[in-house]
Motif scaffolding. Sequence first.
Motif, short mmCIF file in Angstrom:
data_model
loop_
_atom_site.label_atom_id
_atom_site.label_comp_id
_atom_site.label_asym_id
_atom_site.label_seq_id
_atom_site.Cartn_x
_atom_site.Cartn_y
_atom_site.Cartn_z
N MET A 175 10.17 32.63 -31.29
CA MET A 175 10.62 34.02 -31.21
C MET A 175 11.31 34.44 -32.51
N GLN A 197 6.38 34.11 -20.99
CA GLN A 197 7.62 34.67 -21.50
C GLN A 197 7.52 35.27 -22.90
N ILE A 198 6.88 34.57 -23.82
CA ILE A 198 6.99 35.02 -25.22
C ILE A 198 5.74 35.68 -25.80
N ASP A 200 2.67 38.26 -26.66
CA ASP A 200 2.28 39.66 -26.61
C ASP A 200 0.85 39.79 -26.12
N GLU A 217 1.17 42.72 -20.85
CA GLU A 217 1.60 43.71 -19.87
C GLU A 217 0.43 44.22 -19.03
N ASN A 279 3.52 41.32 -7.05
CA ASN A 279 3.18 40.93 -8.41
C ASN A 279 2.70 39.49 -8.40
N GLN B 9 13.15 34.37 -15.09
CA GLN B 9 11.72 34.22 -14.78
C GLN B 9 11.49 34.08 -13.29
N GLY B 12 11.21 37.40 -9.93
CA GLY B 12 10.11 37.96 -9.14
C GLY B 12 9.66 39.32 -9.65
N ARG B 13 10.58 40.05 -10.28
CA ARG B 13 10.18 41.35 -10.83
C ARG B 13 9.71 41.16 -12.27
N PRO B 14 8.78 42.02 -12.70
CA PRO B 14 8.33 41.88 -14.08
C PRO B 14 9.49 42.01 -15.06
N TYR B 16 9.80 43.58 -17.85
CA TYR B 16 10.13 44.89 -18.42
C TYR B 16 11.04 45.67 -17.46
N ALA B 45 13.77 41.83 -28.57
CA ALA B 45 12.80 40.82 -28.16
C ALA B 45 13.26 39.44 -28.61
N THR B 48 16.45 38.29 -26.69
CA THR B 48 16.28 37.95 -25.27
C THR B 48 15.14 36.95 -25.05
N ARG B 49 14.46 36.55 -26.14
CA ARG B 49 13.33 35.61 -26.02
C ARG B 49 12.23 36.16 -25.13
N VAL B 50 11.98 37.43 -25.25
CA VAL B 50 10.91 38.06 -24.47
C VAL B 50 9.98 38.75 -25.46
N SER B 51 8.68 38.75 -25.16
CA SER B 51 7.72 39.26 -26.13
C SER B 51 7.99 40.72 -26.52
N ILE B 53 5.97 43.14 -26.93
CA ILE B 53 5.22 44.11 -26.15
C ILE B 53 5.93 44.46 -24.83
N THR B 54 6.66 43.48 -24.30
CA THR B 54 7.39 43.70 -23.05
C THR B 54 8.58 44.64 -23.27
N ARG B 57 7.37 48.15 -23.83
CA ARG B 57 7.02 48.81 -22.59
C ARG B 57 8.28 49.34 -21.89
#
Lengths: 307, 127
Positions: A175, A197-198, A200, A217, A279, B9, B12-14, B16, B45, B48-51, B53-54, B57
Amino acid sequence: MMSTAAIELNNVNKSYRYFALSDISLQLEPGHIMGFIGPNGAGKSTTIRLIMGLVHADSGDIRVLGHAMPVEQVAAKWGIGFASEDMNLYKAATLEWHMGFMQSIYADWDKDYARQLVDRFDLRPEQRMKGMSHGQKVKSGLLLALARRPRLLVLDEPTTGLDPVARTEVLNELMEVLVDEDRSVLFSSHNTNDVEQISDKITFIDRGRIIEAQDKESFLDRWRRVRFETSAGFVLPELPGMTEHRLDGSLGTLTTGNFGTEVREKLQAAGATILAVDNMTLEEIFVAEVMSSRGTASSSDSTGESR
Amino acid sequence: MTSPFVLSQSDGRPMYLQIIEQIRLRITVGDWQPGFKLPSIRELAVATRVSVITVKRAYQELEKDGVIITRQGKGSYVAEIDGLDLKLRREELDQHLQEAIAVARGLGIDQEELLARLKALLADEPE
Protein backbone atom coordinates in the motif's frame (compact mmCIF):
# COMPACT_ATOMS: atom_id res chain seq x y z
CA MET A 1 2.13 13.43 -21.88
CA MET A 2 -0.17 10.46 -22.10
CA SER A 3 0.48 7.98 -19.35
CA THR A 4 1.37 4.56 -20.69
CA ALA A 5 -0.06 1.46 -19.09
CA ALA A 6 2.24 -0.22 -16.58
CA ILE A 7 1.38 -3.59 -18.08
CA GLU A 8 -0.49 -4.35 -21.27
CA LEU A 9 -1.09 -7.80 -22.74
CA ASN A 10 -3.09 -8.25 -25.92
CA ASN A 11 -4.25 -11.67 -27.09
CA VAL A 12 -1.21 -13.48 -25.79
CA ASN A 13 -0.91 -17.21 -26.42
CA LYS A 14 1.61 -19.70 -25.15
CA SER A 15 1.39 -23.47 -25.55
CA TYR A 16 3.18 -26.20 -23.70
CA ARG A 17 2.66 -29.89 -24.16
CA TYR A 18 0.17 -30.25 -21.33
CA PHE A 19 -0.86 -26.67 -20.74
CA ALA A 20 -1.76 -23.62 -22.77
CA LEU A 21 -2.36 -19.97 -22.00
CA SER A 22 -5.06 -18.82 -24.38
CA ASP A 23 -5.82 -15.34 -25.55
CA ILE A 24 -4.61 -13.53 -22.44
CA SER A 25 -5.38 -9.81 -22.40
CA LEU A 26 -4.92 -7.58 -19.40
CA GLN A 27 -4.15 -3.99 -18.61
CA LEU A 28 -2.79 -2.34 -15.47
CA GLU A 29 -2.85 1.47 -15.25
CA PRO A 30 -0.20 3.40 -13.32
CA GLY A 31 -1.06 4.03 -9.67
CA HIS A 32 -3.11 0.86 -9.30
CA ILE A 33 -2.76 -2.51 -7.64
CA MET A 34 -3.90 -5.56 -9.56
CA GLY A 35 -4.63 -8.82 -7.79
CA PHE A 36 -4.19 -11.84 -10.01
CA ILE A 37 -6.16 -14.77 -8.67
CA GLY A 38 -6.33 -18.35 -9.80
CA PRO A 39 -6.27 -21.91 -8.53
CA ASN A 40 -2.98 -23.83 -8.55
CA GLY A 41 -1.84 -24.54 -12.09
CA ALA A 42 -4.18 -21.93 -13.62
CA GLY A 43 -1.37 -20.09 -15.40
CA LYS A 44 -0.56 -17.27 -12.97
CA SER A 45 3.18 -17.90 -12.87
CA THR A 46 3.43 -18.47 -16.62
CA THR A 47 1.65 -15.16 -17.26
CA ILE A 48 4.03 -13.44 -14.85
CA ARG A 49 7.03 -14.98 -16.58
CA LEU A 50 5.71 -13.69 -19.91
CA ILE A 51 5.36 -10.22 -18.42
CA MET A 52 8.93 -10.40 -17.13
CA GLY A 53 10.24 -11.53 -20.53
CA LEU A 54 11.47 -14.80 -19.02
CA VAL A 55 9.27 -16.76 -21.41
CA HIS A 56 8.50 -15.90 -25.03
CA ALA A 57 4.88 -15.84 -26.20
CA ASP A 58 3.83 -17.82 -29.28
CA SER A 59 1.71 -14.85 -30.38
CA GLY A 60 0.27 -11.59 -29.06
CA ASP A 61 1.72 -8.32 -27.75
CA ILE A 62 3.22 -7.64 -24.35
CA ARG A 63 4.25 -4.15 -23.26
CA VAL A 64 5.63 -3.36 -19.83
CA LEU A 65 6.20 0.30 -18.83
CA GLY A 66 5.83 1.08 -22.53
CA HIS A 67 8.51 -1.39 -23.61
CA ALA A 68 7.80 -4.30 -25.95
CA MET A 69 8.62 -7.59 -24.26
CA PRO A 70 10.78 -9.55 -24.49
CA VAL A 71 12.68 -7.48 -27.12
CA GLU A 72 13.13 -4.42 -24.92
CA GLN A 73 13.37 -6.28 -21.63
CA VAL A 74 16.69 -4.75 -20.65
CA ALA A 75 15.21 -1.25 -20.75
CA ALA A 76 11.99 -2.40 -19.04
CA LYS A 77 13.74 -4.18 -16.20
CA TRP A 78 15.31 -1.04 -14.77
CA GLY A 79 11.80 -0.06 -13.78
CA ILE A 80 10.52 -3.42 -12.55
CA GLY A 81 10.99 -4.98 -9.16
CA PHE A 82 10.30 -8.68 -9.32
CA ALA A 83 9.97 -11.29 -6.61
CA SER A 84 8.89 -14.90 -6.80
CA GLU A 85 9.30 -17.96 -4.67
CA ASP A 86 11.80 -19.62 -6.99
CA MET A 87 13.98 -16.52 -7.26
CA ASN A 88 17.69 -17.26 -7.40
CA LEU A 89 19.39 -15.76 -4.41
CA TYR A 90 22.91 -16.93 -3.64
CA LYS A 91 22.59 -19.60 -1.01
CA ALA A 92 26.02 -19.07 0.49
CA ALA A 93 25.68 -15.27 0.65
CA THR A 94 24.06 -13.24 3.42
CA LEU A 95 21.14 -10.84 3.09
CA GLU A 96 23.62 -8.01 3.74
CA TRP A 97 25.67 -9.11 0.73
CA HIS A 98 22.54 -9.18 -1.47
CA MET A 99 21.57 -5.69 -0.35
CA GLY A 100 25.05 -4.39 -1.19
CA PHE A 101 24.88 -6.11 -4.57
CA MET A 102 21.53 -4.48 -5.41
CA GLN A 103 22.84 -1.11 -4.28
CA SER A 104 25.84 -1.42 -6.62
CA ILE A 105 23.56 -2.06 -9.61
CA TYR A 106 20.55 0.13 -9.00
CA ALA A 107 21.08 3.85 -8.53
CA ASP A 108 17.62 4.18 -6.99
CA TRP A 109 18.36 1.72 -4.19
CA ASP A 110 17.06 3.30 -0.98
CA LYS A 111 19.47 2.31 1.78
CA ASP A 112 17.40 3.76 4.63
CA TYR A 113 14.23 2.14 3.40
CA ALA A 114 16.08 -1.19 3.11
CA ARG A 115 17.12 -0.86 6.79
CA GLN A 116 13.53 -0.10 7.80
CA LEU A 117 12.32 -3.17 5.90
CA VAL A 118 14.88 -5.36 7.65
CA ASP A 119 13.26 -4.33 10.94
CA ARG A 120 9.66 -4.49 9.77
CA PHE A 121 10.12 -7.90 8.16
CA ASP A 122 12.03 -9.10 11.23
CA LEU A 123 15.09 -10.22 9.23
CA ARG A 124 18.78 -10.49 10.15
CA PRO A 125 21.18 -9.08 7.52
CA GLU A 126 24.07 -11.29 8.64
CA GLN A 127 22.09 -14.47 7.98
CA ARG A 128 22.92 -16.62 4.96
CA MET A 129 20.15 -17.52 2.52
CA LYS A 130 20.59 -21.25 2.99
CA GLY A 131 19.89 -21.00 6.72
CA MET A 132 16.65 -19.08 6.25
CA SER A 133 13.15 -20.41 6.68
CA HIS A 134 10.70 -20.25 3.78
CA GLY A 135 9.10 -17.11 5.17
CA GLN A 136 12.45 -15.38 5.67
CA LYS A 137 13.46 -16.14 2.08
CA VAL A 138 10.18 -14.75 0.74
CA LYS A 139 10.56 -11.61 2.85
CA SER A 140 14.20 -11.18 1.76
CA GLY A 141 13.17 -11.39 -1.89
CA LEU A 142 10.44 -8.80 -1.32
CA LEU A 143 12.85 -6.50 0.52
CA LEU A 144 15.30 -6.62 -2.40
CA ALA A 145 12.50 -5.74 -4.85
CA LEU A 146 10.87 -3.04 -2.68
CA ALA A 147 13.98 -1.12 -1.63
CA ARG A 148 14.74 -0.23 -5.26
CA ARG A 149 11.45 1.70 -5.27
CA PRO A 150 10.71 0.54 -8.81
CA ARG A 151 7.86 1.98 -10.89
CA LEU A 152 6.34 -1.46 -11.23
CA LEU A 153 6.35 -4.32 -8.77
CA VAL A 154 5.59 -7.78 -10.10
CA LEU A 155 5.18 -10.23 -7.26
CA ASP A 156 4.40 -13.90 -7.67
CA GLU A 157 2.59 -15.13 -4.55
CA PRO A 158 4.20 -12.62 -2.17
CA THR A 159 2.11 -13.64 0.83
CA THR A 160 1.99 -17.41 0.39
CA GLY A 161 3.47 -19.28 3.31
CA LEU A 162 3.84 -16.17 5.49
CA ASP A 163 2.43 -15.99 9.01
CA PRO A 164 -0.36 -13.44 9.62
CA VAL A 165 1.99 -10.82 11.09
CA ALA A 166 4.43 -11.03 8.17
CA ARG A 167 1.53 -10.98 5.69
CA THR A 168 0.18 -7.79 7.21
CA GLU A 169 3.63 -6.18 7.03
CA VAL A 170 3.96 -7.14 3.37
CA LEU A 171 0.50 -5.80 2.48
CA ASN A 172 1.30 -2.57 4.34
CA GLU A 173 4.43 -2.10 2.24
CA LEU A 174 2.48 -2.72 -0.97
CA MET A 175 0.00 0.00 0.00
CA GLU A 176 2.90 2.31 0.82
CA VAL A 177 4.03 1.99 -2.80
CA LEU A 178 0.83 3.72 -3.89
CA VAL A 179 1.68 6.99 -2.13
CA ASP A 180 3.34 7.73 -5.46
CA GLU A 181 0.65 7.70 -8.13
CA ASP A 182 2.99 6.63 -10.92
CA ARG A 183 3.85 3.35 -9.28
CA SER A 184 1.91 0.12 -9.75
CA VAL A 185 1.77 -3.39 -8.36
CA LEU A 186 0.76 -6.69 -9.90
CA PHE A 187 0.60 -9.56 -7.45
CA SER A 188 -0.68 -13.07 -7.78
CA SER A 189 -2.26 -14.95 -4.94
CA HIS A 190 -4.70 -17.62 -4.06
CA ASN A 191 -5.48 -15.80 -0.83
CA THR A 192 -8.57 -13.82 -1.80
CA ASN A 193 -8.62 -11.95 1.53
CA ASP A 194 -5.32 -10.24 0.76
CA VAL A 195 -6.43 -9.40 -2.74
CA GLU A 196 -9.86 -8.14 -1.70
CA GLN A 197 -8.47 -5.61 0.72
CA ILE A 198 -5.81 -3.83 -1.31
CA SER A 199 -6.53 -4.41 -5.02
CA ASP A 200 -8.05 -1.87 -7.37
CA LYS A 201 -8.36 -4.32 -10.20
CA ILE A 202 -8.92 -8.03 -10.04
CA THR A 203 -8.23 -10.63 -12.68
CA PHE A 204 -9.42 -14.23 -12.34
CA ILE A 205 -7.59 -16.90 -14.29
CA ASP A 206 -8.49 -20.57 -14.58
CA ARG A 207 -7.19 -23.32 -16.87
CA GLY A 208 -5.07 -20.92 -18.88
CA ARG A 209 -7.86 -18.44 -19.62
CA ILE A 210 -8.84 -15.18 -18.07
CA ILE A 211 -12.37 -15.70 -16.88
CA GLU A 212 -13.00 -12.20 -15.55
CA ALA A 213 -11.12 -8.92 -15.20
CA GLN A 214 -12.73 -5.91 -13.58
CA ASP A 215 -12.27 -3.21 -11.04
CA LYS A 216 -12.90 -4.59 -7.58
CA GLU A 217 -15.89 -2.43 -6.74
CA SER A 218 -17.77 -3.64 -9.84
CA PHE A 219 -17.04 -7.23 -8.89
CA LEU A 220 -18.39 -6.83 -5.40
CA ASP A 221 -21.37 -4.84 -6.67
CA ARG A 222 -22.58 -7.26 -9.28
CA TRP A 223 -22.57 -10.44 -7.22
CA ARG A 224 -25.34 -11.14 -4.74
CA ARG A 225 -26.89 -14.07 -2.96
CA VAL A 226 -30.67 -13.68 -2.87
CA ARG A 227 -32.91 -15.46 -0.39
CA PHE A 228 -36.59 -15.60 -1.18
CA GLU A 229 -39.89 -17.17 -0.19
CA THR A 230 -42.08 -18.88 -2.76
CA SER A 231 -45.74 -19.80 -3.02
CA ALA A 232 -47.17 -23.09 -4.25
CA GLY A 233 -46.40 -23.95 -7.86
CA PHE A 234 -43.44 -21.55 -8.08
CA VAL A 235 -41.21 -21.97 -11.10
CA LEU A 236 -37.84 -20.21 -11.06
CA PRO A 237 -37.59 -17.93 -14.10
CA GLU A 238 -34.46 -17.42 -16.26
CA LEU A 239 -32.43 -14.77 -14.45
CA PRO A 240 -29.43 -12.78 -15.67
CA GLY A 241 -26.09 -14.03 -14.36
CA MET A 242 -27.54 -16.83 -12.24
CA THR A 243 -24.88 -19.43 -11.40
CA GLU A 244 -26.56 -21.45 -8.71
CA HIS A 245 -29.97 -21.91 -7.14
CA ARG A 246 -31.64 -24.10 -4.58
CA LEU A 247 -35.27 -24.53 -3.55
CA ASP A 248 -36.02 -26.01 -0.16
CA GLY A 249 -39.69 -26.17 0.75
CA SER A 250 -41.01 -22.66 0.38
CA LEU A 251 -37.55 -21.08 0.74
CA GLY A 252 -35.10 -20.50 -2.08
CA THR A 253 -31.56 -19.22 -2.56
CA LEU A 254 -29.81 -18.13 -5.71
CA THR A 255 -26.49 -16.61 -6.68
CA THR A 256 -26.11 -14.15 -9.51
CA GLY A 257 -23.20 -12.26 -11.02
CA ASN A 258 -25.52 -9.69 -12.54
CA PHE A 259 -27.74 -8.45 -9.75
CA GLY A 260 -30.07 -5.55 -10.42
CA THR A 261 -33.68 -4.52 -10.85
CA GLU A 262 -34.23 -7.17 -13.52
CA VAL A 263 -33.52 -9.97 -11.04
CA ARG A 264 -35.81 -8.37 -8.44
CA GLU A 265 -38.66 -7.78 -10.87
CA LYS A 266 -38.54 -11.22 -12.49
CA LEU A 267 -38.50 -12.95 -9.11
CA GLN A 268 -41.45 -10.90 -7.89
CA ALA A 269 -43.34 -11.45 -11.14
CA ALA A 270 -42.88 -15.20 -10.65
CA GLY A 271 -44.53 -14.89 -7.25
CA ALA A 272 -41.47 -14.90 -4.96
CA THR A 273 -40.95 -12.55 -2.03
CA ILE A 274 -37.34 -11.46 -1.57
CA LEU A 275 -36.29 -11.95 2.04
CA ALA A 276 -32.68 -10.83 1.85
CA VAL A 277 -30.01 -9.79 -0.60
CA ASP A 278 -26.54 -10.63 0.72
CA ASN A 279 -23.14 -9.34 -0.32
CA MET A 280 -20.58 -11.95 -1.22
CA THR A 281 -16.89 -12.11 -0.34
CA LEU A 282 -14.35 -12.15 -3.14
CA GLU A 283 -13.64 -15.76 -2.25
CA GLU A 284 -17.26 -16.78 -2.80
CA ILE A 285 -17.36 -14.79 -6.02
CA PHE A 286 -14.14 -16.40 -7.22
CA VAL A 287 -15.45 -19.92 -6.58
CA ALA A 288 -18.76 -19.09 -8.30
CA GLU A 289 -16.93 -17.67 -11.34
CA VAL A 290 -14.62 -20.67 -11.64
CA MET A 291 -17.46 -23.17 -11.25
CA SER A 292 -19.64 -21.46 -13.79
CA SER A 293 -16.77 -21.00 -16.24
CA ARG A 294 -15.87 -24.68 -15.94
CA GLY A 295 -19.51 -25.70 -16.23
CA THR A 296 -19.98 -23.83 -19.50
CA ALA A 297 -16.68 -25.06 -20.88
CA SER A 298 -17.46 -28.72 -20.26
CA SER A 299 -20.99 -28.61 -21.68
CA SER A 300 -20.01 -26.82 -24.88
CA ASP A 301 -16.92 -28.96 -25.36
CA SER A 302 -17.69 -32.27 -23.71
CA THR A 303 -15.44 -34.35 -25.94
CA GLY A 304 -12.33 -32.28 -25.27
CA GLU A 305 -12.11 -33.29 -21.63
CA SER A 306 -12.06 -37.06 -22.10
CA ARG A 307 -9.29 -37.19 -24.64
CA MET B 1 -1.64 10.77 8.06
CA THR B 2 -2.94 10.34 11.60
CA SER B 3 -6.00 8.51 12.94
CA PRO B 4 -6.76 6.08 10.16
CA PHE B 5 -10.25 4.65 10.34
CA VAL B 6 -11.01 1.34 11.92
CA LEU B 7 -12.25 -0.89 9.12
CA SER B 8 -13.13 -4.53 9.46
CA GLN B 9 -13.04 -7.32 6.92
CA SER B 10 -15.40 -9.39 9.02
CA ASP B 11 -17.92 -6.58 9.31
CA GLY B 12 -19.94 -8.01 6.41
CA ARG B 13 -20.60 -4.63 4.83
CA PRO B 14 -18.57 -3.51 1.85
CA MET B 15 -15.47 -1.46 2.72
CA TYR B 16 -16.69 1.66 0.94
CA LEU B 17 -19.79 1.75 3.15
CA GLN B 18 -17.61 1.45 6.24
CA ILE B 19 -15.49 4.37 5.04
CA ILE B 20 -18.62 6.44 4.35
CA GLU B 21 -19.90 5.66 7.83
CA GLN B 22 -16.60 6.65 9.47
CA ILE B 23 -16.50 9.96 7.61
CA ARG B 24 -20.15 10.72 8.40
CA LEU B 25 -19.45 9.91 12.05
CA ARG B 26 -16.57 12.38 12.20
CA ILE B 27 -18.80 15.08 10.80
CA THR B 28 -21.70 14.18 13.10
CA VAL B 29 -19.58 14.39 16.25
CA GLY B 30 -18.11 17.69 15.04
CA ASP B 31 -14.49 16.57 14.60
CA TRP B 32 -14.70 17.45 10.92
CA GLN B 33 -16.44 20.80 10.64
CA PRO B 34 -18.00 22.22 7.46
CA GLY B 35 -15.15 23.39 5.21
CA PHE B 36 -12.71 20.84 6.68
CA LYS B 37 -10.31 19.49 4.06
CA LEU B 38 -10.48 15.73 3.78
CA PRO B 39 -7.36 13.63 3.20
CA SER B 40 -6.75 12.93 -0.47
CA ILE B 41 -8.12 9.65 -1.80
CA ARG B 42 -4.62 8.22 -2.10
CA GLU B 43 -3.59 9.37 1.40
CA LEU B 44 -6.64 7.78 2.97
CA ALA B 45 -6.19 4.57 0.95
CA VAL B 46 -2.60 4.19 2.12
CA ALA B 47 -3.45 5.08 5.73
CA THR B 48 -6.35 2.64 5.95
CA ARG B 49 -4.73 -0.09 3.80
CA VAL B 50 -7.72 -0.14 1.48
CA SER B 51 -7.51 0.11 -2.29
CA VAL B 52 -7.63 3.50 -3.96
CA ILE B 53 -10.69 2.57 -5.98
CA THR B 54 -12.64 1.76 -2.81
CA VAL B 55 -11.89 5.11 -1.18
CA LYS B 56 -12.71 6.84 -4.46
CA ARG B 57 -16.09 5.17 -4.52
CA ALA B 58 -16.80 6.26 -0.92
CA TYR B 59 -15.93 9.88 -1.80
CA GLN B 60 -18.14 9.75 -4.90
CA GLU B 61 -21.11 8.53 -2.88
CA LEU B 62 -20.54 11.19 -0.21
CA GLU B 63 -20.41 13.80 -2.92
CA LYS B 64 -23.64 12.53 -4.47
CA ASP B 65 -25.29 12.78 -1.03
CA GLY B 66 -24.06 16.37 -0.69
CA VAL B 67 -21.93 15.59 2.36
CA ILE B 68 -18.63 16.58 0.77
CA ILE B 69 -17.63 18.78 -2.13
CA THR B 70 -14.70 18.12 -4.44
CA ARG B 71 -12.95 21.07 -6.04
CA GLN B 72 -11.06 20.08 -9.14
CA GLY B 73 -7.35 19.87 -8.42
CA LYS B 74 -7.79 21.13 -4.85
CA GLY B 75 -9.27 18.22 -2.96
CA SER B 76 -12.44 17.36 -1.08
CA TYR B 77 -14.05 19.41 1.69
CA VAL B 78 -16.89 18.87 4.12
CA ALA B 79 -19.91 20.66 2.61
CA GLU B 80 -20.61 24.05 4.14
CA ILE B 81 -24.24 23.52 5.00
CA ASP B 82 -25.92 24.86 8.16
CA GLY B 83 -26.91 22.01 10.41
CA LEU B 84 -25.06 19.35 8.41
CA ASP B 85 -24.34 17.39 11.58
CA LEU B 86 -28.03 17.32 12.50
CA LYS B 87 -28.94 16.27 8.98
CA LEU B 88 -26.44 13.38 9.11
CA ARG B 89 -27.69 12.38 12.56
CA ARG B 90 -31.22 12.16 11.22
CA GLU B 91 -30.16 10.24 8.11
CA GLU B 92 -28.27 7.74 10.25
CA LEU B 93 -31.35 7.12 12.38
CA ASP B 94 -33.66 6.93 9.34
CA GLN B 95 -31.47 4.28 7.83
CA HIS B 96 -31.92 2.00 10.85
CA LEU B 97 -35.63 2.71 11.05
CA GLN B 98 -36.04 1.88 7.37
CA GLU B 99 -34.36 -1.44 7.97
CA ALA B 100 -36.79 -2.10 10.82
CA ILE B 101 -39.70 -1.20 8.55
CA ALA B 102 -38.47 -3.63 5.91
CA VAL B 103 -38.12 -6.42 8.46
CA ALA B 104 -41.63 -5.69 9.82
CA ARG B 105 -43.03 -5.84 6.31
CA GLY B 106 -41.32 -9.17 5.68
CA LEU B 107 -42.85 -10.56 8.87
CA GLY B 108 -46.29 -9.27 7.95
CA ILE B 109 -46.43 -6.72 10.78
CA ASP B 110 -48.54 -3.68 9.96
CA GLN B 111 -47.82 -0.02 10.68
CA GLU B 112 -49.93 0.15 13.81
CA GLU B 113 -48.30 -2.88 15.36
CA LEU B 114 -44.84 -1.61 14.47
CA LEU B 115 -45.50 1.73 16.16
CA ALA B 116 -46.93 -0.06 19.18
CA ARG B 117 -43.80 -2.22 19.41
CA LEU B 118 -41.55 0.83 19.19
CA LYS B 119 -43.49 2.58 21.96
CA ALA B 120 -43.37 -0.53 24.12
CA LEU B 121 -39.61 -0.84 23.67
CA LEU B 122 -39.14 2.85 24.47
CA ALA B 123 -41.21 2.45 27.62
CA ASP B 124 -39.07 -0.50 28.74
CA GLU B 125 -35.87 1.44 28.20
CA PRO B 126 -34.17 2.27 31.51
CA GLU B 127 -33.37 5.96 32.07
